[in-house]
Design a protein around this motif. Structure first.
Motif, PDB file in Angstrom:
ATOM      1  N   ALA A 129       6.794   1.930 -16.722  1.00 12.74           N
ATOM      2  CA  ALA A 129       6.517   1.836 -15.286  1.00 12.74           C
ATOM      3  C   ALA A 129       5.310   0.945 -15.031  1.00 12.74           C
ATOM      4  CB  ALA A 129       6.283   3.231 -14.704  1.00 12.74           C
ATOM      5  N   GLY A 130       4.258   1.148 -15.805  1.00 10.92           N
ATOM      6  CA  GLY A 130       3.059   0.321 -15.651  1.00 10.92           C
ATOM      7  C   GLY A 130       3.339  -1.140 -15.925  1.00 10.92           C
ATOM      8  N   SER A 131       4.136  -1.409 -16.944  1.00 14.92           N
ATOM      9  CA  SER A 131       4.479  -2.787 -17.289  1.00 14.92           C
ATOM     10  C   SER A 131       5.282  -3.453 -16.178  1.00 14.92           C
ATOM     11  CB  SER A 131       5.276  -2.804 -18.594  1.00 14.92           C
ATOM     12  OG  SER A 131       5.708  -4.110 -18.914  1.00 14.92           O
ATOM     13  N   LEU A 132       6.243  -2.722 -15.605  1.00 12.51           N
ATOM     14  CA  LEU A 132       7.059  -3.284 -14.526  1.00 12.51           C
ATOM     15  C   LEU A 132       6.217  -3.578 -13.289  1.00 12.51           C
ATOM     16  CD1 LEU A 132      10.237  -1.016 -14.840  1.00 12.51           C
ATOM     17  CD2 LEU A 132       9.992  -3.409 -15.558  1.00 12.51           C
ATOM     18  N   ARG A 133       5.265  -2.688 -12.987  1.00  8.28           N
ATOM     19  CA  ARG A 133       4.386  -2.935 -11.830  1.00  8.28           C
ATOM     20  C   ARG A 133       3.509  -4.157 -12.066  1.00  8.28           C
ATOM     21  NH1 ARG A 133       4.166   2.870 -11.763  1.00  8.28           N
ATOM     22  NH2 ARG A 133       2.236   2.832 -12.998  1.00  8.28           N
ATOM     23  N   GLU A 134       3.038  -4.321 -13.299  1.00  5.65           N
ATOM     24  CA  GLU A 134       2.222  -5.499 -13.623  1.00  5.65           C
ATOM     25  C   GLU A 134       3.033  -6.779 -13.473  1.00  5.65           C
ATOM     26  OE1 GLU A 134       0.680  -4.983 -17.522  1.00  5.65           O
ATOM     27  OE2 GLU A 134      -0.729  -3.391 -16.953  1.00  5.65           O
ATOM     28  N   GLN A 135       4.344  -6.686 -13.665  1.00  2.00           N
ATOM     29  CA  GLN A 135       5.209  -7.855 -13.537  1.00  2.00           C
ATOM     30  C   GLN A 135       5.614  -8.126 -12.091  1.00  2.00           C
ATOM     31  OE1 GLN A 135       8.515  -7.595 -16.413  1.00  2.00           O
ATOM     32  NE2 GLN A 135       7.158  -6.397 -17.737  1.00  2.00           N
ATOM     33  N   GLY A 136       5.140  -7.297 -11.156  1.00  2.00           N
ATOM     34  CA  GLY A 136       5.376  -7.586  -9.741  1.00  2.00           C
ATOM     35  C   GLY A 136       6.296  -6.644  -9.010  1.00  2.00           C
ATOM     36  N   ALA A 137       6.894  -5.673  -9.712  1.00  2.00           N
ATOM     37  CA  ALA A 137       7.774  -4.727  -9.034  1.00  2.00           C
ATOM     38  C   ALA A 137       6.945  -3.738  -8.218  1.00  2.00           C
ATOM     39  CB  ALA A 137       8.631  -3.977 -10.055  1.00  2.00           C
ATOM     40  N   SER A 138       7.480  -3.310  -7.086  1.00  2.00           N
ATOM     41  CA  SER A 138       6.752  -2.343  -6.259  1.00  2.00           C
ATOM     42  C   SER A 138       6.835  -0.954  -6.871  1.00  2.00           C
ATOM     43  CB  SER A 138       7.325  -2.319  -4.844  1.00  2.00           C
ATOM     44  OG  SER A 138       8.582  -1.666  -4.834  1.00  2.00           O
ATOM     45  N   ALA A 139       5.879  -0.117  -6.504  1.00  2.00           N
ATOM     46  CA  ALA A 139       5.859   1.248  -7.034  1.00  2.00           C
ATOM     47  C   ALA A 139       7.120   2.001  -6.616  1.00  2.00           C
ATOM     48  CB  ALA A 139       4.612   1.977  -6.534  1.00  2.00           C
ATOM     49  N   GLN A 140       7.599   1.769  -5.386  1.00  2.00           N
ATOM     50  CA  GLN A 140       8.813   2.441  -4.913  1.00  2.00           C
ATOM     51  C   GLN A 140      10.027   2.035  -5.733  1.00  2.00           C
ATOM     52  OE1 GLN A 140       8.819   1.428  -0.654  1.00  2.00           O
ATOM     53  NE2 GLN A 140       8.780   3.602  -0.194  1.00  2.00           N
ATOM     54  N   VAL A 145      10.127   0.793  -8.807  1.00  2.00           N
ATOM     55  CA  VAL A 145      10.002   1.309 -10.182  1.00  2.00           C
ATOM     56  C   VAL A 145      10.300   2.797 -10.204  1.00  2.00           C
ATOM     57  CG1 VAL A 145       8.383   1.727 -12.072  1.00  2.00           C
ATOM     58  CG2 VAL A 145       8.361  -0.472 -10.866  1.00  2.00           C
ATOM     59  N   ASP A 146       9.788   3.516  -9.233  1.00  2.00           N
ATOM     60  CA  ASP A 146      10.010   4.958  -9.166  1.00  2.00           C
ATOM     61  C   ASP A 146      11.494   5.262  -9.001  1.00  2.00           C
ATOM     62  OD1 ASP A 146       9.307   7.611  -9.173  1.00  2.00           O
ATOM     63  OD2 ASP A 146       8.858   7.690  -7.036  1.00  2.00           O
ATOM     64  N   ALA A 147      12.169   4.502  -8.145  1.00  2.00           N
ATOM     65  CA  ALA A 147      13.596   4.724  -7.906  1.00  2.00           C
ATOM     66  C   ALA A 147      14.406   4.505  -9.180  1.00  2.00           C
ATOM     67  CB  ALA A 147      14.092   3.790  -6.801  1.00  2.00           C
ATOM     68  N   VAL A 148      14.070   3.472  -9.941  1.00  2.00           N
ATOM     69  CA  VAL A 148      14.824   3.139 -11.151  1.00  2.00           C
ATOM     70  C   VAL A 148      14.546   4.122 -12.285  1.00  2.00           C
ATOM     71  CG1 VAL A 148      15.082   1.409 -12.984  1.00  2.00           C
ATOM     72  CG2 VAL A 148      15.067   0.703 -10.585  1.00  2.00           C
ATOM     73  N   LEU A 149      13.283   4.523 -12.440  1.00  2.00           N
ATOM     74  CA  LEU A 149      12.918   5.351 -13.595  1.00  2.00           C
ATOM     75  C   LEU A 149      12.995   6.848 -13.346  1.00  2.00           C
ATOM     76  CD1 LEU A 149       9.917   3.361 -15.146  1.00  2.00           C
ATOM     77  CD2 LEU A 149      12.369   3.173 -15.610  1.00  2.00           C
ATOM     78  N   ALA A 150      13.078   7.261 -12.083  1.00  2.00           N
ATOM     79  CA  ALA A 150      13.145   8.693 -11.787  1.00  2.00           C
ATOM     80  C   ALA A 150      14.322   9.388 -12.486  1.00  2.00           C
ATOM     81  CB  ALA A 150      13.206   8.923 -10.281  1.00  2.00           C
ATOM     82  N   PRO A 151      15.502   8.756 -12.578  1.00  2.00           N
ATOM     83  CA  PRO A 151      16.616   9.407 -13.302  1.00  2.00           C
ATOM     84  C   PRO A 151      16.456   9.367 -14.821  1.00  2.00           C
ATOM     85  CG  PRO A 151      17.415   7.800 -11.678  1.00  2.00           C
ATOM     86  CD  PRO A 151      15.972   7.545 -11.874  1.00  2.00           C
ATOM     87  N   GLN A 152      15.347   8.816 -15.298  1.00  2.00           N
ATOM     88  CA  GLN A 152      15.072   8.685 -16.738  1.00  2.00           C
ATOM     89  C   GLN A 152      16.215   7.968 -17.477  1.00  2.00           C
ATOM     90  OE1 GLN A 152      14.010  12.769 -17.931  1.00  2.00           O
ATOM     91  NE2 GLN A 152      11.902  12.052 -18.038  1.00  2.00           N
TER      92      GLN A 152
END
Length: 715
Positions: A559-570, A572-579
């Protein structure tokens, strides 16, 4: 009162400073001085700061510094009006006492200002504070700058001057012998570390034209030091000069020669010399039979030399030395450096020749004598676990064909991957672990893919590092990092905010990068379980920590890596919440969510999805099943009909890996979903109707959240 601004120079002349900390010390010293002087009103925020740092000095030059700060209006709260004045408006004893403490008398009562202070009114005394003088302000700033220096290790020493020479001690990074403080051409009377400020400093130990160098004014500092003291005082100026000379010397050698590119080495050498002079040296060609990594490392680490590479990046038998002296005849300096490097290279050749007399296979047993961790056993036990994990990963990657070649090669590479730790070369140069393993594997006649894997299993070693070059290397690198992560989590050896001695964060990101960038068809949780299974019999090993907690840890790093690459927190949260378990799909899932979020239907569907989720949380009895007979309202019939058309198409697109198209297809449900919530009472009193409507919503929720948890996109 206004005063004319002048340039300010401050210099601490000291014994040789630690080279690896010099640049940081110089920047910190100058930065704190500037900040303090600005805060005191002696310099403005736009003043130009130049920091100086050489092996024997820390300095700062600041423009537009005044001799005295401007006076300031000061408003001081005294007390509530009800306390300071009696009913007749006269000053109370408490007020008179407070005024007296401020140097005022009863005549000041009439000038007091009344102003609201919360619910009550208060009395304020307004006065003018005289601006601080440069001598006072610089004394404070200098003390602050010295106190805040990021000193790696403080040393105490006795002062040679003062009332009791040799009895008074001070603490600093190195003994200080001189202090300069000039405001324009005037000495500022300040003291530090038992030294009184003056205008004298010292240049190069051997090549200064005069000693001491008597500074005319603050602005002439750098020029006088260079011309009279043979010193380039500025760190960056000296670094630039060294880089220029290195390039020039390499060009004179010819043949496309170039100095090795190493910023850390350049910084360290810059911190070691005051007057750089680059010289070309050489060594015997026979040493080139040793792997160039060994020779380069010994020249860089031990001697601070710059090896020369040819146009094909191959090491030549010439190297560059940055000398601190410039003699008319440099032959003695060149010969001295060549004489010094020869034993180092001879040692490397000896280690290489000796190590090749034993195969890596013969060294496996020696790993049982090397402790890895007091709870996790030896390097031998660790290698066995890594090899088992590697074999399991190799089998998973070939599950569709049943081919065992990858698993067998990965297991073999993993068994030998740590054996170079017990070689003489790696014992002398731990940085070469893996690198030497590859050379020795090729010497033993092992296949290239196994040799490459032995070197590459440490990759990625740092952020931005390349991944292993071959499939066997990827498998072994993945196994090695999983063994470390699972082992440490299993025994509860977790990273904290400021400590991560086993680099677990870096290992987790390495696992993430390999799974994603290589798009490996592997499930994260099954990998963790397979790795955890190799730790059977270890006391205190907790499989829940090793699997469940570690999975969360890895997804957090992702999640941290994706945010550093420019993805929004929302997003990233939507994609990773289902694990998601196949991390290779995450970039596609993220792209699909981004495309969906741009659709006009997205906000309403995200909000509806959140509403559905809340309803289902309160209705655990709901079953994902719908009876068409129990559909009564037109809106629920319309939603059901739309789902029967849309959901199969979206599922087919999802199964084909077209996640963007799947979400865009589901966007067609917006109108029937809106109508459903407008016209249908979900929690109907009739039980069968209520359960049927909940079942419809459960089917809808499952269909809409296959790609990502869309409710996380809701505002």
């Amino acid at each position: 009162m206004t005063t004319i601004s002048k340039n300010l120079l401050v210099e601490l002349f000291v014994e040789e400073l630690p080279p690896k900390a010099l640049k940081k010390l110089g920047d910190a010293f100058a930065g704190v001085l500037r900040d303090q002087l600005v805060a005191l009103g002696l310099a403005d925020a736009g003043a130009v700061l130049t920091s100086y740092a050489s092996p024997r000095r820390l300095g700062a030059h600041l423009t537009n510094v005044v001799a005295q700060a401007a006076d300031k209006a000061v408003s001081q709260k005294l007390m509530p009006v009800a306390v300071g004045l009696d009913a007749a408006g006269n000053a109370t004893p408490a007020l008179l006492k407070r005024l007296g403490a401020l140097g005022a008398d009863a005549s000041a009562v009439a000038t007091l200002k009344r102003a609201p202070d919360g619910k009550a009114e208060a009395l304020f005394y307004e006065s003018t504070a005289k601006g601080v003088t440069l001598a006072e302000g610089l004394q404070k700033a200098l003390a602050e700058a010295i106190a805040k220096l990021p000193i790696p290790k403080v040393m105490s020493y006795q002062l040679e001057n003062g009332e009791l020479p040799g009895w008074t001690s001070v603490s600093f990074v190195r003994p200080a012998h001189g202090l300069v403080a000039l405001h324009g051409g005037d000495v500022v009377p300040v003291e530090a570390l038992g030294l009184k400020a003056g205008r004298e400093t010292h240049g190069h130990r051997f090549e200064a034209k005069v000693d001491p160098v008597v500074l005319r004014d603050a602005g002439s500092y750098a020029l006088q030091l260079e011309e009279e003291g043979a010193v380039i005082a500025g760190f960056e100026a000296r670094r630039t000069e060294i880089a220029r000379q290195l390039t020039l010397a390499a060009a004179k050698v010819g043949g496309g020669a170039k100095p090795i590119d190493d910023d850390a080495l350049l910084d360290e050498v810059t911190a070691l010399v005051e007057r750089p002079n680059v010289l070309v040296c050489s060594f015997e060609r026979e040493f080139l039979d040793v792997p160039q990594e060994c020779l380069i490392l010994t020249m860089k680490a031990n001697q601070k030399y710059f090896p020369l590479l040819d146009a094909a990046d191959k090491l030549t038998n010439q190297f560059l030395v940055v000398s601190n002296i410039t003699p008319d005849d440099a032959s003695a300096v060149i010969q001295g450096n060549e004489r010094v490097v020869r034993p180092r290279l001879a040692d490397a050749k000896f280690f290489f020749d000796q190590d090749r007399k034993k195969s890596l296979e013969s060294r496996v047993a020696s790993l049982d004598k090397v402790v890895y961790h007091n709870k996790l056993g030896t390097q031998g036990e660790r290698a066995l676990r890594v090899s088992r994990i590697a074999m399991e990963i190799g089998k998973k990657l070939r599950a569709d064909t049943g081919d065992q070649a990858l698993a067998i090669a990965a297991q073999r590479a993993a068994e030998l991957a740590k054996t170079d730790l017990v070689t003489d070369m790696v014992g002398e140069f731990p940085e070469l672990q893996g690198t030497m393993g590859r050379y020795y594997a090729l010497n033993d006649g092992l296949p290239v893919d196994i040799a490459d894997a032995i070197e590459d299993h440490y990759k990625p070693r740092f952020a931005g590092d390349t991944l292993p070059r071959g499939e066997v290397g990827v498998v072994v690198a993945l196994a090695d990092k999983l063994e470390t992560l699972v082992g440490m989590f299993g025994i509860g050896n977790l990273p904290t905010g400021d400590r991560d001695p086993f680099a677990l964060r870096r290992h987790a990101l390495g696992v993430v990068r390999m799974l994603i960038e290589k798009d490996l068809p592997l499930d994260l949780k099954s990998l963790l379980k397979a790795a955890a299974a190799t730790f059977g019999g270890i006391d205190g090993f907790d499989e829940t920590r090793a699997v469940v907690d570690l999975e969360t840890f890895i997804l957090d790093r992702l999640a941290g890596s994706l945010r550093e690459q420019g993805a929004s927190a929302q997003e990233v949260d939507a994609v990773l919440a289902p694990q998601p378990q196949r991390l290779g799909t995450v970039p596609k899932l993220l792209a699909a969510v981004r495309a969906f979020a741009a659709l006009p239907e997205a906000p309403a569907l995200a909000a509806a999805n959140k509403r559905i989720g809340n309803i289902l949380k309160k209705s655990p009895e709901a079953d994902a099943h719908v009876s068409a007979v129990l559909l009564q309202e037109p809106a629920e019939k319309a939603l059901h009909a739309a789902m029967e058309q849309v959901v199969p198409a979206a599922d087919a697109q999802f199964d084909a890996g077209d996640y963007t198209a799947s979400l865009q297809t589901l966007a067609a449900l917006r109108a029937p979903v809106d109508a459903f919530f407008d016209d249908v009472m979900v929690n109907a009193e009739q039980v069968d109707l209520r359960l049927n409507r909940l079942g419809l919503l459960k089917l809808l929720h499952a269909a809409m959240n296959r790609v990502a948890l869309l409710e996380r996109l809701a505002a």
